[in-house]
Each structure stands twice: as C-alpha cells, then as structure tokens.
Design an enzyme around this catalytic site. Structure first.
Site, PDB file in Angstrom:
ATOM      1  N   HIS A  43       0.837  -1.187   0.000  1.00 10.46           N
ATOM      2  CA  HIS A  43       0.000   0.000   0.000  1.00 10.46           C
ATOM      3  C   HIS A  43       0.879   1.246   0.000  1.00 10.46           C
ATOM      4  O   HIS A  43       0.673   2.179  -0.779  1.00 10.46           O
ATOM      5  CB  HIS A  43      -0.923  -0.010   1.216  1.00 10.46           C
ATOM      6  CG  HIS A  43      -1.839   1.156   1.314  1.00 10.46           C
ATOM      7  ND1 HIS A  43      -1.415   2.411   1.691  1.00 10.46           N
ATOM      8  CD2 HIS A  43      -3.180   1.271   1.080  1.00 10.46           C
ATOM      9  CE1 HIS A  43      -2.427   3.249   1.680  1.00 10.46           C
ATOM     10  NE2 HIS A  43      -3.519   2.580   1.317  1.00 10.46           N
ATOM     11  N   GLY A  44       1.852   1.293   0.906  1.00 10.61           N
ATOM     12  CA  GLY A  44       2.838   2.364   0.913  1.00 10.61           C
ATOM     13  C   GLY A  44       2.494   3.572   1.760  1.00 10.61           C
ATOM     14  O   GLY A  44       3.357   4.415   2.000  1.00 10.61           O
ATOM     15  N   ASP A  45       1.249   3.682   2.240  1.00 12.28           N
ATOM     16  CA  ASP A  45       0.860   4.842   3.044  1.00 12.28           C
ATOM     17  C   ASP A  45      -0.195   4.425   4.072  1.00 12.28           C
ATOM     18  O   ASP A  45      -1.251   5.046   4.199  1.00 12.28           O
ATOM     19  CB  ASP A  45       0.324   5.956   2.146  1.00 12.28           C
ATOM     20  CG  ASP A  45       0.226   7.304   2.861  1.00 12.28           C
ATOM     21  OD1 ASP A  45       0.914   7.479   3.882  1.00 12.28           O
ATOM     22  OD2 ASP A  45      -0.535   8.169   2.407  1.00 12.28           O
ATOM     23  N   ILE A  46       0.109   3.364   4.800  1.00 14.29           N
ATOM     24  CA  ILE A  46      -0.821   2.849   5.798  1.00 14.29           C
ATOM     25  C   ILE A  46      -0.788   3.735   7.038  1.00 14.29           C
ATOM     26  O   ILE A  46       0.259   3.918   7.659  1.00 14.29           O
ATOM     27  CB  ILE A  46      -0.470   1.399   6.181  1.00 14.29           C
ATOM     28  CG1 ILE A  46      -0.725   0.463   5.006  1.00 14.29           C
ATOM     29  CG2 ILE A  46      -1.240   0.960   7.411  1.00 14.29           C
ATOM     30  CD1 ILE A  46      -2.185   0.295   4.626  1.00 14.29           C
ATOM     31  N   ASN A  64      -6.145   6.296   6.361  1.00 14.36           N
ATOM     32  CA  ASN A  64      -6.270   5.606   5.082  1.00 14.36           C
ATOM     33  C   ASN A  64      -6.920   4.232   5.215  1.00 14.36           C
ATOM     34  O   ASN A  64      -6.970   3.469   4.253  1.00 14.36           O
ATOM     35  CB  ASN A  64      -4.909   5.466   4.399  1.00 14.36           C
ATOM     36  CG  ASN A  64      -4.587   6.665   3.529  1.00 14.36           C
ATOM     37  OD1 ASN A  64      -5.463   7.485   3.236  1.00 14.36           O
ATOM     38  ND2 ASN A  64      -3.343   6.781   3.102  1.00 14.36           N
TER      39      ASN A  64
END
Length: 320
Positions: free
Chosen positions: A208-211, A215
């Site tokens: 995901h990269g932006d948990i 979000n």
C-alpha cells in the site's frame, strides 16, 4: 513522490476535514485545501466524468495539491470521484483496482487521471479509537484492525490480473541517503538501517505504501478497508512502519506507546519484533528527510523523535 503525499506524522485535523460528517472520506496527509466556486469546479474539473459515468454530485468538491475529489452518487450508490493531479496518484488508483475490493475500496470506473471508487459511510474512526491508550484499549484495537486489513492487501491472489507497474522500495528510499549525508545524526543511523533492510528484503508483496489511521476507513457492512495506496513493491514489514508515526505526534511520542504497539503489531501481523523496529527506524528517517526537503522542520523533528525511540527500543531488546 512529492513531499505532500509522503508524510510520516500526520495532522488528522486537516485530513479529517476533507470530508466531514456524512462524507467521511478522511486522509491523514498534510495537504492544504483550496476552495473555488463549486459550480466552476464541477464544470471545469468533473463535468466530463459526471456526464460519462452518469453521476450526481453529493457534496462539495475538495481541492488538494495532489487530487481533486467530489462525493457523488452513481445510480444511488455513494461513491467518490477522484481526479489525480500527478502520476503517482494515477498509478495508486491502478493498484486499488487490482485489489478488486479485497481489503480495499472497490473501483467502479477508471479512465486516465479519473477514478471512481466506493465511498466510506461508516461512523467509526481509527484515529478516534487510538486516543484510548490504555492496555487493551482503543489504540491496541485500532492497530490490530489495521493489521487485519493490511494482511488482506498482502495476500497472494492466484488468477488475479497482472499487477500494474510498481515502484521498488529502494527507489522509494532514494532521498534518505542524501539527507543523511547532509545532516548526519540519527539520519545516518536510519540510512544505514534502511540500506541493510533493502539489501535483504523478504516476503516481497505489492505494498500500500501509506498505511495510517486515516487511510483505513469504516465502510459499514464491508468493514474496514484501505484507500489511497501508492504503487510500491517490497518487504511486507514496511507497510506497518508508518503506524508508529501516527495518528498524531502526541500519540506517537507518548511514553511507552511505541514499545507497546511494536508488541501489538508484531503479534497481529506475524512479524519479527526486531526487524519491525528496524523498519520503523528506516521509515521515520525517510519521513524526516521528506519533511526536511520541504523545509518543514517541526514535523521533521517529530519523525526523528520516533526514530530515536525505535533506536532505543532496539538497543534495549538486543541487550536482553
């Protein structure tokens, strides 16, 4: 990616303001909202997609530095129309579509820079839950819920369509080394740790990269689901590191919080505790480098403080 989309310590007040009340599409990114006359925005930015996909506006448009968003209804179904303003946002939508509703918001339509997704309408907030930091309280529960969602995103899916192009973590971390060389201190330790982690990646999955708490949203009967992914691939442990910089600095830096949540997340996600601490160090350093590059020193200090806590916890663990 541009700094505005890669924050480590979130400002939930700004993020939660994106869609208030009945439109609970919240983000923890520190993006400044801009306002323009709604009628002009609807026509100039969203008009072609409102017509093409037969959508009815269902709230005021939101303008951020990276996206243009509009709550809509599609044949009565609540949805969110998002127009990406940079390449990264566009590719993130492709990964969201690849998940096909498994652990993430469903994508109803996607064309060029435009994305039409399922809209969260549940009333609960993980950031609100995290305010309760008592052992076994809301903070523990919020992180366990997040771990459950992230695990769904990381599941191998035989028969799924080919993945979109994804960015390797080594590229994602490219700004950390120059920042460490320039500023030294704890950033040097973070950069060295990141270098070793990236040279020994394991359990590589789409990330995901932006948990963070803003979000993962409450989608009512569908449960908690992720929104707003980046287009990354790498070791799955990376996806959990940002939790320790969130949902806000006051919580992230509270005495004993990092040590306790490392235990909670390591158990819930099936991660090695020491390696998770190293990912926290690496990510917090990277987040600080992004903030420093953008001239935002106060949030950079908060990210560096998280890194210091992780370093201390790792040192204590290695002595036992």
């Amino acid at each position: 990616m541009p700094v505005e989309k890669r924050r480590g310590v979130s400002n939930m007040d700004e993020g939660q303001a994106e869609f208030e009340g009945a439109l609970p599409y919240r983000s923890a990114r520190m993006e400044k909202k801009k306002t323009s006359p709604p009628g002009i925005i609807l026509i100039e930015i969203f008009g072609r997609y409102l017509t093409r996909w037969r959508l009815a506006p269902d709230g005021d448009p939101i303008i951020t530095r990276s996206s243009r968003l509009l709550p809509v209804r599609m044949a009565g179904t609540p949805a969110m129309l998002k127009i990406a303003m940079d390449t990264e946002e566009k590719f993130g939508g492709l990964l969201l579509g690849w998940w096909d509703g498994h652990g993430a918001a469903r994508v109803f339509a996607c064309e060029g820079e435009a994305l039409l997704i399922e809209r969260a309408e549940g009333p609960a907030s993980l950031a609100d839950m995290a305010q309760d930091r008592a052992p076994g309280g809301g903070d523990d529960a919020a992180n366990r819920l997040i771990c459950h969602v992230v695990a769904q995103l990381h599941v191998t899916r035989p028969g799924a369509r080919p993945l979109p192009d994804l960015v390797p973590l080594a590229h994602w971390f490219r700004e950390l080394e120059p920042a460490a060389a320039r500023h030294g201190g704890i950033l040097t330790t973070c950069a060295e740790t990141a270098r070793r982690l990236l040279a020994s990646e394991r359990d590589v999955v789409p990330l995901h990269g932006d948990i963070h708490h803003g979000n993962i949203l409450d989608f009512g009967p569908r449960g908690w689901l992720a929104i707003d992914p980046k287009r990354l691939t790498g070791e799955r442990g990376f996806d959990y590191a940002n939790l320790f910089c969130n949902p806000e600095a006051a919580i992230a830096l509270a005495p004993g919080r990092l040590a306790r949540q490392v235990d909670v997340v390591a158990e819930a996600a099936g991660l090695e505790r020491l390696r998770l601490l190293k990912w926290i160090m690496a990510y917090a350093g990277l987040s600080a480098a992004w903030f420093i590059g953008d001239g935002e020193w106060e949030p950079a200090k908060a990210a560096l403080a998280v890194a210091e806590l992780a370093v201390a916890e790792l040192a204590a663990a290695e002595l036992t």
